[in-house]
Design an enzyme around this catalytic site. Structure first.
Site, PDB file in Angstrom:
ATOM      1  N   PHE A 142       0.808  -1.229   0.000  1.00  0.00           N
ATOM      2  CA  PHE A 142       0.000   0.000   0.000  1.00  0.00           C
ATOM      3  C   PHE A 142       0.836   1.271   0.000  1.00  0.00           C
ATOM      4  CE2 PHE A 142       0.847  -0.188   4.578  1.00  0.00           C
ATOM      5  CZ  PHE A 142       1.032   1.161   4.874  1.00  0.00           C
ATOM      6  N   LYS A 166      -1.324  -6.838  -9.576  1.00  0.00           N
ATOM      7  CA  LYS A 166      -2.238  -7.007  -8.437  1.00  0.00           C
ATOM      8  C   LYS A 166      -1.825  -5.997  -7.372  1.00  0.00           C
ATOM      9  CE  LYS A 166      -2.924  -8.472  -4.736  1.00  0.00           C
ATOM     10  NZ  LYS A 166      -3.298  -7.609  -3.596  1.00  0.00           N
ATOM     11  N   GLU A 169      -5.026  -4.037  -1.942  1.00  0.00           N
ATOM     12  CA  GLU A 169      -6.470  -3.752  -1.890  1.00  0.00           C
ATOM     13  C   GLU A 169      -6.754  -2.466  -1.117  1.00  0.00           C
ATOM     14  OE1 GLU A 169      -4.676  -6.118  -0.603  1.00  0.00           O
ATOM     15  OE2 GLU A 169      -5.617  -7.163   1.074  1.00  0.00           O
ATOM     16  N   SER A 219       5.412  -7.019   3.197  1.00  0.00           N
ATOM     17  CA  SER A 219       6.010  -7.325   4.499  1.00  0.00           C
ATOM     18  C   SER A 219       6.817  -8.629   4.417  1.00  0.00           C
ATOM     19  CB  SER A 219       4.911  -7.441   5.545  1.00  0.00           C
ATOM     20  OG  SER A 219       3.986  -8.427   5.130  1.00  0.00           O
ATOM     21  N   CYS A 274       9.719   1.534   3.343  1.00  0.00           N
ATOM     22  CA  CYS A 274      10.660   0.460   3.660  1.00  0.00           C
ATOM     23  C   CYS A 274      12.059   1.024   3.851  1.00  0.00           C
ATOM     24  CB  CYS A 274      10.663  -0.591   2.564  1.00  0.00           C
ATOM     25  SG  CYS A 274      11.357   0.017   1.048  1.00  0.00           S
ATOM     26  N   GLU A 376       9.717  -4.171  12.708  1.00  0.00           N
ATOM     27  CA  GLU A 376       9.291  -3.073  11.835  1.00  0.00           C
ATOM     28  C   GLU A 376       7.989  -2.496  12.387  1.00  0.00           C
ATOM     29  OE1 GLU A 376       7.904  -3.999   7.781  1.00  0.00           O
ATOM     30  OE2 GLU A 376       9.063  -2.258   7.137  1.00  0.00           O
TER      31      GLU A 376
END
Ligand code: NAD
Length: 484
Positions: A142, A166, A169, A219, A274, A376
């Protein structure tokens, strides 16, 4: 899919929020295996003709795409900020980085060229030619709704592959804009197919026999799963995971450069990067020179909605659940002895009371073995660790299971050189807080931050989306004709 936009009301959905207000602004359909299989079929059908399309013509589509993105630049950035919550300035930075990947893909005729050696033996020549793989897949997180997808499909497609994209969402709207513009640029039907969905959709792609390669960013637990499952099913996989990045602040560091660099690195995109700086290791006196100014800057950071003017310095995080989890981890860290210098666990934003806001947290003297220091968090939290010298600071940084980005702030060339040589991370900054490489270099995470061999972007990206064929040739017989 296959050049058609389909609205599906029969599929389950996942809500898409505007993090600035907390409102639900869309629903992501979650594609079922039948739908995913249709997309793969479309990509497989489109592959032979696209592969035969000369590289210069494939590049021309990218040149048009580049121009269209420039035309729509501001409105795409508004969409990124709307569904992600980052500031418009951050969305502009993100889209610019993505655009550079398109520019790199425009050079595909040059990047695609092979090798040739005449006379490997008398009258025998050998060449290496580069060919696409077939149907490739990109699964994205995201936090960079545009840029991360643009690491993938421009290079994959310009290399002659067809593609299934893809997106997360949580941020499907930017993905739609990106695909619409590529369609407008003249990409043939079926070359790029967009499917929305979650785990079921991904699992169908991971096991589909026609899928040749998978690019993943997300992740670490999911990155590992994608790598293991994809490779077990015979696919080429590049899988980028999470991170816990350290910055080392040496006692000789320039205070202003360090504070500016670390503020951007720790709190840019509300820490949802990240490459975000999560742990600052203050060496010796740096805790007296740099740290007080850093804490002061964090306390003064303006938080607010990014879907309107004036723009704040930091936006909301992606969901209310994520906001609450970040605050809980900070509380836990404080309970274990951490000293909060700037408390961002609550942020009052009267003009948008239901947004998912946190302020900037700086927490000092964090236990290096605590959750706060090791896992994280992906929020606007900077943990401060202490070290007496560079050796100790390097030991703290190198103890991390991850190895994405890292940085040092110093005015000493020899300290910087030592750090560059010994630090165990794939992307290193010297007086640069976020050393994210540009499109012509690989995005090269290490350890638990990356699973695979060839990274995204640059020549690694071209190699990932192609395979080499070595041809050895010898001619005789009819070639005697030219002798007569
Ligand atoms: P995520 O792992 O939750 O989701 C990433 C993608 O995987 C999404 O498309 C999602 O739909 C899909 N997915 C989620 N769970 C799945 C499952 N169980 N099985 C199959 N697919 C699944 O990540 P996120 O929260 O969207 O993004 C944040 C994470 O991404 C952070 O850990 C961050 O460090 C990482 N990230 C890494 C890089 C990098 O280059 N290393 C870059 C950006 C973000």
């Amino acid at each position: 899919m296959n050049g058609e936009w389909t609205e599906r009301t029969d599929l389950p959905t996942s809500p898409v929020h505007n993090p600035s207000t907390g409102d639900v602004i869309a629903e992501s359909p979650l594609a079922d295996p039948t739908t995913v299989n249709e997309a793969v079929q479309a990509a497989a059908d489109a592959f032979p003709a696209w592969w035969e399309t000369p590289a210069v013509k494939r590049a021309r589509v990218m040149f048009k795409y580049r121009a269209l993105i420039e035309q729509e630049f501001d409105s795409i950035c508004a969409t990124i900020s709307l569904e992600h919550g980052k500031t418009l300035a951050e969305s502009r930075g993100e889209l610019q980085r993505g655009l550079e990947c398109v520019e790199y893909a425009c050079g595909i005729p040059e990047l695609f060229k092979g090798e040739y050696l005449e006379n490997i033996a008398r009258g025998i020549d050998c060449e290496v030619i580069r060919q696409p793989l077939g149907v490739c897949v990109g699964i994205t997180p995201f936090n960079f709704p545009a840029m991360i997808a643009m690491w993938m499909f421009p290079l994959a497609i310009s290399s002659g592959n067809t593609f299934i994209f893809k997106p997360s969402e949580k941020v499907p709207l930017t993905a739609i804009r990106l695909v619409q513009l590529l369609e407008k640029a003249g990409l043939p039907k079926g070359v790029l197919n967009l499917v929305h969905g979650g785990k079921d959709c991904v699992d169908t792609l991971l096991s589909h026999p026609d899928v040749r390669a998978i690019s993943f960013v997300g992740s670490t637990p999911v990155a590992k799963y994608i790598y293991e499952t994809g490779t077990k099913n015979g696919k080429r996989v590049q899988s980028n995971g999470g991170a816990k990045n350290h910055v080392i602040i040496m006692p000789d560091a320039d205070v202003k450069t360090s504070v500016d660099g670390i503020m951007g690195g720790a709190f840019g995109c509300a820490g949802e990067r990240c490459m975000a700086i999560a742990n600052a290791v203050c060496v010796g006196n740096a805790s007296k020179t740099v740290l007080p100014e850093l804490a002061e800057a964090a306390r003064n950071l303006k938080v607010g909605p990014t879907d309107r003017d004036p723009q704040p310095q930091m936006g909301a995080v992606i969901t209310s659940q994520h906001r609450d989890r970040v605050a809980e981890i900070v509380t836990e860290g404080a309970d274990q002895g951490g000293k909060i210098l700037s408390d961002g666990r609550r942020a009052e934003v009267p003009e948008a009371p239901n947004g998912f806001y946190l302020g900037a947290t700086v927490i000092d003297e964090v236990d290096p073995q605590s959750t706060l220091a090791e896992t994280e968090i992906f929020g606007p939290v900077l943990s401060v660790l202490r070290a007496s010298d560079l050796d100790e600071a390097l030991a703290l940084a190198n103890a991390s299971a991850f190895g994405n980005g890292t940085a040092i702030f110093t005015t000493s060339g020899s300290a910087a050189r030592e750090f560059k040589h010994r630090v165990q991370a794939g992307m290193v900054g010297i007086n640069v807080g976020v050393p994210a490489p540009m499109a012509m270099f690989p995005f090269s995470g290490w350890n638990e931050s990356f699973f695979g061999d060839l990274h995204v972007q640059g020549r690694d990206g071209v190699r990932f989306y192609t395979r080499e064929k070595t041809v050895t040739s010898r001619w005789f017989g009819e070639s005697d004709v030219w002798r007569k």
